[in-house]
Enzyme design. Structure first.
Site, PDB file in Angstrom:
ATOM      1  N   TYR A 253       0.849  -1.196   0.000  1.00 44.61           N
ATOM      2  CA  TYR A 253       0.000   0.000   0.000  1.00 44.61           C
ATOM      3  C   TYR A 253       0.885   1.247   0.000  1.00 44.61           C
ATOM      4  O   TYR A 253       1.606   1.514   0.964  1.00 44.61           O
ATOM      5  CB  TYR A 253      -0.918   0.033   1.224  1.00 44.61           C
ATOM      6  CG  TYR A 253      -2.025  -0.999   1.238  1.00 44.61           C
ATOM      7  CD1 TYR A 253      -2.226  -1.881   0.181  1.00 44.61           C
ATOM      8  CD2 TYR A 253      -2.880  -1.092   2.326  1.00 44.61           C
ATOM      9  CE1 TYR A 253      -3.240  -2.817   0.210  1.00 44.61           C
ATOM     10  CE2 TYR A 253      -3.907  -2.034   2.365  1.00 44.61           C
ATOM     11  CZ  TYR A 253      -4.080  -2.892   1.308  1.00 44.61           C
ATOM     12  OH  TYR A 253      -5.087  -3.831   1.345  1.00 44.61           O
ATOM     13  N   SER A 254       0.822   1.975  -1.094  1.00 48.23           N
ATOM     14  CA  SER A 254       1.633   3.190  -1.265  1.00 48.23           C
ATOM     15  C   SER A 254       3.107   2.920  -0.995  1.00 48.23           C
ATOM     16  O   SER A 254       3.805   3.709  -0.347  1.00 48.23           O
ATOM     17  CB  SER A 254       1.113   4.317  -0.366  1.00 48.23           C
ATOM     18  OG  SER A 254      -0.137   4.779  -0.806  1.00 48.23           O
TER      19      SER A 254
END
Length: 343
Positions: free
Chosen positions: A62-63
């Protein structure tokens, strides 16, 4: 906040958890989800903890790890108040071993996640996908070592098929290794495939479902409607290629049924979608995402009330699909009295 057992682990989690995929905003997919920074995350975490939403779910991809780092910073000084769930096994680097569930990658990725999260243990570590190139016995032996080392407390899987889960569980039983207790899965009023195989497996094997994308990638917010263009601000503009496909007519039929229930209850469509999920077998926790405090407050309104039996029946009918063979006999009444799922 209602507390539920996570499968047969003896460990309780809140009925609603928080999905931290909105933290970070890096990359084409996750920037569409949200771009909450540390300051914004602290405010959201404050509100979540005050409401009893103690489960926070993230992943190393995630990111590009920023979600874990921001979550860790937001929880600094109150780690003991939170349940941290993270996931690994997807590609998280350019190297040949920066992907999968090999012993090398699982240990390195877990250590990296611990550092980003600013903690010395992960409450629930889940494999983000099945690795067909690494024997399940080796995967589970490594996860068992991580638990025994105190780095991980419980293990689970995400996005596994039924046979992949069952093969893993059988290996754990055969070898006396740590067992999956969680299945993080996609499930919504417009995504009911979970019910065909994974739900009966969860009932039989004691797996608790942690549900992701309960609003069907934003399709059940009330903004997507029959005869109207996709709203300019919808994240589906950027993420439609990642989202599970849904027949338009079926989506509109479900939204129409939800509109009727909304008139009867005074609740919003997201609150109705979440409440419906909370009544389903095996569901331990439903992950809600929020870009801001107002969205989080709205989602919290899914608790404290119940859909009536008639309303559930109408929502079930509007969202129903015919399961593929060999599952459909259990849904059309041929074997319903002996089915492991209440139908």
């Amino acid at each position: 906040m209602e507390q539920r057992f996570l499968g047969r682990s003896g460990f309780k989690v809140p009925a609603l958890g928080f999905g931290a995929g909105t933290f970070g905003g890096q990359g084409p997919l996750f920037s569409a989800w949200g771009n909450t920074d540390v300051e914004g995350a602290r405010s959201i975490v404050d509100l979540a903890l005050d409401a009893g939403v103690t489960l926070f779910d993230t992943a190393d991809v995630y990111s590009n790890g920023a979600s874990e780092s921001i979550l860790g910073a937001a929880l600094k000084g109150r780690r003991d108040k939170a349940i941290i769930s993270t996931k690994l096994a997807l590609r998280a680097g350019d190297g040949p071993n920066d992907v999968g569930a090999s012993r090398h990658h699982l240990i390195a990725a877990t250590d990296a996640a611990l550092e980003r999260l600013g903690t010395d243990y992960i409450d629930i570590l889940q494999l983000h996908a099945f690795d067909a190139m690494t024997p399940v016995e080796m995967v589970l032996d490594t996860l068992d070592d991580l638990v025994r080392a105190g780095k991980v407390r419980l293990i689970g899987a995400s996005n596994f098929s039924g046979w992949q889960l069952m093969k893993s569980l059988s290996a754990s039983d055969r070898l006396g290794l740590q067992r999956f207790v969680a299945n993080q899965t996609y499930y919504s009023l417009i995504g009911r495939d979970y019910e065909f195989e994974l739900m009966p497996l969860g009932i039989d094997q004691g797996l608790g479902a942690i549900v992701w994308s309960p609003l069907g990638w934003g399709r059940l917010t009330g903004k997507v409607r029959r005869g109207q263009p996709l709203p300019a601000g919808s994240r589906l503009h950027e993420t439609a290629g990642f989202a599970p496909p849904v027949d338009d007519e079926r989506l509109y039929r479900v939204v129409d049924a939800m509109d009727q229930v909304a008139e009867e209850t005074g609740k919003t469509l997201p609150q109705i979608a979440l409440n419906w999920l909370l009544r389903r077998p095996t569901v331990s926790s439903v992950l809600i995402g929020a870009r801001n405090e107002e969205q989080l407050r709205q989602n919290l309104g899914a608790l404290g009330w119940q859909l009536s039996a008639d309303q559930i029946k109408r929502l079930d009918a509007a969202s129903a699909v015919t399961p593929p063979y060999p599952y459909y006999p259990y849904w059309n009444g041929q074997f319903s009295e002996r089915s492991p799922v209440a139908v």
